[in-house]
Design an enzyme around this catalytic site. Structure first.
Site, PDB file in Angstrom:
ATOM      1  N   GLU A 110     115.462  18.982  52.866  1.00  0.00           N
ATOM      2  CA  GLU A 110     115.597  18.088  51.722  1.00  0.00           C
ATOM      3  C   GLU A 110     116.554  16.977  52.109  1.00  0.00           C
ATOM      4  O   GLU A 110     117.533  17.209  52.815  1.00  0.00           O
ATOM      5  CB  GLU A 110     116.125  18.814  50.490  1.00  0.00           C
ATOM      6  CG  GLU A 110     116.300  17.877  49.294  1.00  0.00           C
ATOM      7  CD  GLU A 110     116.638  18.583  48.001  1.00  0.00           C
ATOM      8  OE1 GLU A 110     116.571  17.935  46.950  1.00  0.00           O
ATOM      9  OE2 GLU A 110     116.954  19.785  48.034  1.00  0.00           O
ATOM     10  N   CYS A 119     115.339  19.124  44.596  1.00  0.00           N
ATOM     11  CA  CYS A 119     115.488  18.397  43.341  1.00  0.00           C
ATOM     12  C   CYS A 119     114.895  16.996  43.390  1.00  0.00           C
ATOM     13  O   CYS A 119     114.468  16.461  42.365  1.00  0.00           O
ATOM     14  CB  CYS A 119     116.961  18.326  42.961  1.00  0.00           C
ATOM     15  SG  CYS A 119     117.598  19.852  42.234  1.00  0.00           S
ATOM     16  N   ASN A 162     108.959  22.484  41.485  1.00  0.00           N
ATOM     17  CA  ASN A 162     110.180  22.977  42.115  1.00  0.00           C
ATOM     18  C   ASN A 162     111.215  23.312  41.052  1.00  0.00           C
ATOM     19  O   ASN A 162     111.712  22.426  40.368  1.00  0.00           O
ATOM     20  CB  ASN A 162     110.760  21.899  43.046  1.00  0.00           C
ATOM     21  CG  ASN A 162     112.120  22.300  43.596  1.00  0.00           C
ATOM     22  OD1 ASN A 162     112.221  23.128  44.496  1.00  0.00           O
ATOM     23  ND2 ASN A 162     113.186  21.707  43.059  1.00  0.00           N
ATOM     24  N   GLU A 163     111.488  24.590  40.860  1.00  0.00           N
ATOM     25  CA  GLU A 163     112.584  25.058  40.011  1.00  0.00           C
ATOM     26  C   GLU A 163     112.528  24.557  38.567  1.00  0.00           C
ATOM     27  O   GLU A 163     113.564  24.305  37.961  1.00  0.00           O
ATOM     28  CB  GLU A 163     113.933  24.650  40.617  1.00  0.00           C
ATOM     29  CG  GLU A 163     114.268  25.360  41.885  1.00  0.00           C
ATOM     30  CD  GLU A 163     115.695  25.086  42.345  1.00  0.00           C
ATOM     31  OE1 GLU A 163     116.427  24.373  41.643  1.00  0.00           O
ATOM     32  OE2 GLU A 163     116.063  25.586  43.409  1.00  0.00           O
TER      33      GLU A 163
END
Length: 827
Positions: A62, A249, A381-382
């Site tokens: 990331e 994120c 994602n999450e």
């Protein structure tokens, strides 16, 4: 990447004790009986455990901690296209990282380079601009070549001089180019005459000229593909089975709409792959979720290419139109959803399609006519809104499976290892027979030592697990030991856990948004952490199948939870009143209505506490972890009662129990995670893990009655007289873990043992009648628990040796604080 545990991640800075590891050529001698603990390992060589896929372990990349620009992407010029903006970061301007001598201005008009590269530099004659690079200077190495390029235009011929120097003088012979006419690319090459880490690149114009895309790249990059060589080589040395990219994120935060070329593209967008391919000067820049800009010089094509270069499976992640990482919003725009689904189908075509297809042709035009063989793709994602996410995920999944049935579509289970979001997400995924679910968690070393059996009870017929992000909260050897112990459980359950990657991968020591990280670097050097050495050892010695084995373990905890009590806040002001602690026999241990003073309380955290109107009030809304504590660390079996009122701020309040010291306690976090979730967290040596959690928020101005009952190892929590939840914390932090695998190619049995304690582990090993050779190749990682690796010292490094005492039954003493792999030849 998850924000759910930012509070302890950002607060942990390990004290570096650079302790040299002990070199062992065989079993460690017992210095004293008290320093040795006896264990036994029994192996069933005829049994057949889980098959381990070649892709079991991988890496997660990331762009966090300046991992891309200024990191893996080898570009040495920061803000090369003058696209930095206050819209992205209040401290940014188009001339960030540039110093001007004379007259220069950033221009955005019809004379721009192209629609996506909107801002350029107008430089008057006799003026110059100097770039300071990403990492406190541009690093060059004596004798190495560096390729300079610039897009430029001039109404009349303009001589442009380019120099590379530092505070001590010239670093390379100056270069000159003559600019004539419309936008064109001009090139030059520098050869460094000496090494420096503080270089500056200066571009000077004799006559007026327009400049854009000023670039300086080392000639020597990994496989010639534009990536910083030392970082890429360290990643390649892991032999990862896959590369998950680009986040994290930054995938599912910001606007989902992309750029608008007519009015100027929207900033703070989610990461959208089509922005990142094609000629670099035509790629859109973007504001990174982590507080800086991305040039997208490292884009999807380069990610695929890098995965291919290191022999890893590419595993991209695309946004599902539900934001995460504390934003928690779902986009209800059907047309936008359809566009993102089509973009995902186009991505698969870009990776796998023939050169005759629209997106396969674009791949070929970039230099790669052969497909990249994409087999796995993750959507989302999450997300902390599991129902909203899954409704959209199902549409992505249906479209992908209809057109590309051989591509595995991966879902996720939110940002934590347990709780309401996790449970809801898993039920949705299981009911829909999803192929694979991505789990993320960042917990304390103790949690990893306690939860080795996490996947033992998972449904063997349900979705498989992709453990896409995990770490234990630090880069000391103690952290690496706990992760190694946990990895033995991942391998034992390789029929359920199909993929696993530590996170994050890279950190620039000058720009840290997050810790821990696997590989650290600055502008001239890189080094692997203790966690890197553990990951490398496991990735290089996976084996093909688990061999059933068992070992003696530590009994469950029996001593009661003990400790003082505490009050705290996090980015919130709150008032506390009527604190009472009562022993199980009815004895009053503490009573405080704050009608007098606060002398019973010790302030151990941040913030500002004072008595106001008969309440104890924390008034600093910006402060985090403002703990005050009272009582005796020896207290056990008690009731803690308190009234709490949120006055202002982002979250709720925190009531602590079992407080030993500032790094070891439990607290009930009511209204945490931006007032979305309540949980009990346990802090051990400063690192936190969640024991129980539920969705919920705290109202401002309302007084809440809190009651916490501690009985032995069991805790029951009441909110306004109603039972909120309970848990029993009796799992031991098991220091001795092992797994055995078989390497089909060599026939070796690989005995992998983690001894995460201060005593040697004298171990009787029974190979179950297997016919084996006398010698074993041994690899040992051993160091002090607080040891860390740095640029100048490698305290944690593998030591290789030979042990000549192997038999069907033999004894081996595993050193204290060690990870040991024995490769045993079978006859």
């Amino acid at each position: 990447m998850s924000l759910t545990r930012t509070r302890w991640r950002l607060g942990l800075t390990a004290t570096a004790l650079l302790v040299a590891s002990t070199v062992l050529s065989g079993p460690a001698p017992a210095s004293a009986a008290a320093d040795v603990t006896d264990y036994a390992i029994t192996v069933d060589p005829k049994g057949s455990g889980a098959k381990i896929d070649d892709t079991m372990y991988g890496v997660f990349f990331e762009d966090i901690n300046r991992a891309a620009d200024g990191g893996l992407y080898a570009e040495l010029v920061q803000n090369r296209s003058f696209e930095y903006s206050t819209a992205d970061n209040n401290s940014y301007t188009p001339l960030t990282s540039w110093a001007v001598s004379g007259t220069a201005k950033a221009v955005n008009d019809d004379g721009r380079l192209n629609a996506r590269n909107r801002t350029y530099l107008s430089l008057d004659g006799g003026s110059s601009v100097t770039n300071s690079g990403y990492n406190n200077g541009i690093s060059v190495e004596s004798g190495k070549a560096y390729d300079f390029s610039v897009r430029a235009r001039a109404d009349a011929a303009s001589a442009v001089t380019v120099t590379l120097q530092d505070s001590e003088g010239t670093l390379a012979e100056a270069r000159r180019v003559t600019v004539r006419g419309g936008w064109a690319k001009y090139r030059a090459t520098f050869t460094a005459t000496r090494s420096s880490t503080g270089g500056r690149l200066t571009v000077a114009a004799a006559d007026p000229v327009a400049l854009d895309m000023i670039s300086l790249l080392p000639r020597d990059t990994y496989q010639g593909h534009g990536l910083r060589k030392d970082l890429a080589e360290k990643i390649a040395a892991l032999h990862p089975g896959f590369v998950r990219f680009p986040g994290g994120c930054l995938v599912n935060t910001g606007s989902m709409r992309g750029y608008d070329e007519a009015s100027g593209y929207q900033r703070k967008r989610s990461y959208q792959w089509k922005d990142t391919i094609g000629p670099v000067e035509q790629r859109a820049t973007n504001s990174n979720f982590w507080g800086y800009n991305q040039s997208y010089g490292l884009g999807y094509y380069e990610y695929f290419q890098f995965a291919e270069d290191i022999g890893a499976m590419p595993l991209p992640v695309v946004p599902a139109l539900v934001t995460g990482c504390g934003q928690n919003k779902a986009t209800d725009d059907d047309a936008l959803l359809k566009r993102h689904i089509q973009d995902t189908l186009d991505l698969i075509e870009f990776a796998n399609g023939p050169v005759t297809s629209e997106w396969g042709k674009k791949r070929a035009q970039m230099g790669h006519p052969k497909p990249f063989h994409l087999t796995h793709l993750e959507v989302g994602n999450e997300e902390n809104l599991p129902n909203e996410f899954f409704a959209r995920f199902q549409q992505f999944r249906a479209a992908i499976e209809a057109k590309y049935p051989d591509v595995t579509v991966i879902s996720n289970a939110g940002p934590d290892d347990s709780g309401t979001t996790f449970d809801t997400a898993w039920k949705l995924n299981k009911d829909a027979n999803v192929d694979m679910v991505d789990e993320h968690y960042y917990n304390s070393p103790q949690w990893f030592l306690q939860n080795n059996d996490r996947y033992d009870a998972y449904d063997r017929n349900g979705p498989k697990v992709f453990l896409g992000e995990y770490a234990s909260g630090g880069n000391t050897f103690k952290n690496a030991l706990s992760e190694a112990a946990y990895m033995t459980g991942l391998e034992r359950n390789a029929d359920v856990v199909k993929l696993a990657s530590y996170a994050p991968l890279l950190a620039n020591e000058d720009y840290v948004q997050w810790r821990p990280d696997m590989i650290w670097f600055n502008n001239h050097a890189s080094w692997g952490s203790a966690d890197y050495e553990v990951q490398k050892l496991f990735m290089s010695n996976v084996g093909d199948r688990v061999v059933p084995s068992s070992a003696t373990t530590t009994p469950s905890l029996s001593a009661p939870i003990s400790g003082a009590v505490g009050l705290s806040t996090w980015a919130t002001t709150a008032a506390y009143d009527d604190v009472k602690v009562t022993g199980a026999d009815g004895t009053t241990l503490l009573s405080d209505d704050f009608s007098g003073d606060a002398s019973q309380w010790t302030h151990t955290g941040t913030g500002s506490w004072s008595l106001q109107d008969g309440q104890y009030v924390q008034t600093d809304e910006a402060a985090t972890n403002t703990m005050v504590q009272a009582g005796d660390p020896a207290w056990h079996d008690y009731d803690l009662q308190v009234k709490a009122t949120k006055k202002s701020g982002k979250e709720g309040f925190l009531v602590a129990f079992g407080v030993k010291d500032t790094g070891n306690y439990y607290w009930w976090n009511l209204g945490g995670w931006n007032n979305t979730t309540s949980a009990v967290e346990q802090a051990v040596d400063g690192g936190k893990s969640t024991l129980i959690s539920k969705a919920g928020s705290i109202e401002t101005g309302r007084a809440y009655d809190i009651d916490i009952k501690v009985r032995g190892r069991q805790v029951t929590l009441y909110l306004d007289g109603q039972e909120w939840g309970s848990f029993t914390d009796d799992r031991p932090a098991e220091p001795f873990r092992q797994v055995v695998t078989r390497d089909a190619k060599s026939g070796d049995l690989i005995v992998k043992v983690v001894n995460a304690q201060s005593a040697d582990a004298r171990t009787a090993i029974d190979l179950g009648g297997a016919t084996v050779g006398r010698k074993a190749a041994v690899t040992t990682l051993q160091a002090a628990p607080d040891a860390v690796n740095s640029e100048t010292a490698t305290a944690v490094a593998p030591v290789r040796s030979t042990f000549a005492g192997v038999a069907d039954r033999f004894t081996y003493t595993f050193p204290a604080n060690s990870v040991t792999f024995l490769r045993i030849k079978r006859k």
